[in-house]
Design an enzyme around this catalytic site. Structure first.
Site, short mmCIF file in Angstrom:
data_model
loop_
_atom_site.label_atom_id
_atom_site.label_comp_id
_atom_site.label_asym_id
_atom_site.label_seq_id
_atom_site.Cartn_x
_atom_site.Cartn_y
_atom_site.Cartn_z
N SER A 156 64.07 14.04 28.32
CA SER A 156 63.82 15.24 27.52
C SER A 156 64.69 16.42 27.93
CB SER A 156 62.35 15.67 27.62
OG SER A 156 62.00 15.98 28.96
N ASP A 171 58.10 25.74 28.42
CA ASP A 171 56.73 25.22 28.49
C ASP A 171 56.44 24.87 29.94
OD1 ASP A 171 57.94 22.74 28.95
OD2 ASP A 171 57.64 22.02 26.91
N HIS A 173 59.61 22.24 30.86
CA HIS A 173 61.01 22.39 30.46
C HIS A 173 61.51 23.82 30.56
CE1 HIS A 173 59.42 18.79 28.35
NE2 HIS A 173 60.55 18.26 28.82
#
Length: 363
Positions: free
Chosen positions: A48, A338, A341
């Site tokens: 990610s 978040d 991340h």
């Protein structure tokens, strides 16, 4: 199961958002050309930290293609990037004079003419260990390589064999993986802990990384940037659950990250020695990221302990509710977007650091 739920996401971008987003990215991506550049394309593998939206097109809950994700991206629309805006491959591509955004290979809005100068095969939630990708049902690393082989065939059909081979040889490959292997798999699921000590698991992952990188070399890759894991004990989620240590960084996790990154560095030296013409870069940004986290004001941030989304303590993916009244108004003040991340501003800082210290030889 609690962490698994926290680290997952549901919801899809609406058709209206998709239609509105496409022209923005098309206009951005067609504004530059790869002709005459030392690096004609950026090719991305990993998790990610570098996924530009492939998970939008597979049956997984690990998605971020909904608001407030993407609110600071071109046009203000979510793309599947786990960020408020762009991620490192986007910034690196732009710095190399290519497109300002690297498209996801599975996104049907793009075709081989777009992918010829940049393509992302990464999948949020994946790792070197196939058991890691199974946790959230995402694309395993071996499948990313299969997509890359398919891409090579399309590229040869599009530009001819000689030109395609040149692009494949001269492209800059960005590889970023490993964090999920520890946080989503080893420290969350019981199987690997029963099989390995953490040191043994690190060695197991290094063996898998070795095989993966040799595979890329055999497929023609020569310029590869390998990024290890960040100070994963300082991620907001890990600090949130570190109650006994007053929500400080989890030093056990940081020590594992340092140890694993050190082993990756040794692997880089080994492969550069054994594989003729291989330019494998140990793009270790651990110390720089830790500086940002421990000295946020030095870099223009106000908060490094929580993310911008929601309360910033545990939200990621679908828990980043677009209607949350707690989401911050300005993500540039936060190191993290978040609970896992980085914000787009942090990603840009880290990208600039990597370009200046590790990737400048390719400019």
């Amino acid at each position: 199961m609690g962490k698994l739920i926290i680290h997952s996401t549901l919801l899809c971008v609406s058709l209206i958002e998709f239609i509105l987003f496409v022209p923005v990215c098309i206009s951005a991506r067609t504004s530059s050309s790869s002709s005459g550049k030392r690096v004609p394309a950026i090719i991305v593998f990993g998790d990610s930290s570098v996924d530009s939206g492939n998970n939008n097109f597979i049956p997984t809950m690990a998605r971020s293609n909904f608001e407030p994700y993407g609110r600071d991206f071109f046009g203000g629309f979510p793309t599947g990037r786990f960020s408020n805006g762009r991620i490192p491959p986007d910034f690196i591509s732009e710095a190399f004079g290519l497109k300002p955004c690297v498209p996801a290979y599975l996104d049907p809005a793009y075709n081989i003419s777009d992918f010829a100068v940049g393509v992302c095969f990464a999948s949020a939630g994946t790792g070197y260990d196939i058991a890691t990708s199974n946790v959230a049902g995402v694309i395993p690393l071996w499948k990313e390589v299969e997509y890359y082989k398919e891409y090579q065939e399309k590229l040869r059909s599009h530009v001819g064999t000689d030109k395609a081979n040149e692009i494949i040889r001269e492209a800059l490959y960005l590889v970023s993986a490993g964090t999920n292997d520890f946080l989503e798999n080893y420290y969350t699921m019981p199987e690997r802990q029963l099989e390995f000590t953490v040191e043994e698991y690190e060695d197991f992952l290094i063996g898998l990384a070795d095989k993966f990188l040799r595979g890329l070399y055999d497929l023609g890759a020569r310029k590869v940037s390998l990024t290890g894991v960040p100070p994963m004990g300082c991620l907001p989620l890990e600090r949130t659950i570190n109650i006994l240590d007053n929500h400080g960084c989890v030093e056990k996790y940081n020590n594992v990250a340092l140890e694993f990154n050190g082993k990756l560095g040794q692997l880089v030296k080994k492969l550069n020695k054994e594989l003729p013409g291989f330019q494998l870069i140990d793009a270790n940004a651990y110390d720089f990221v830790l500086q940002i986290i421990t000295q946020p004001s030095r870099f223009g941030f106000e908060d490094a302990g929580v993310g911008c989304c929601g309360t910033g303590r545990f939200e990621m993916g679908f828990m980043c509710d677009p209607n949350s009244p707690f989401t911050c108004p300005d993500a540039n003040k936060y190191v993290f977007w978040d609970a896992i991340h980085p914000s787009a501003k942090t990603s840009q800082l880290v990208s600039n650091y990597l370009i200046q210290t590790h990737l400048s030889q390719f400019l």
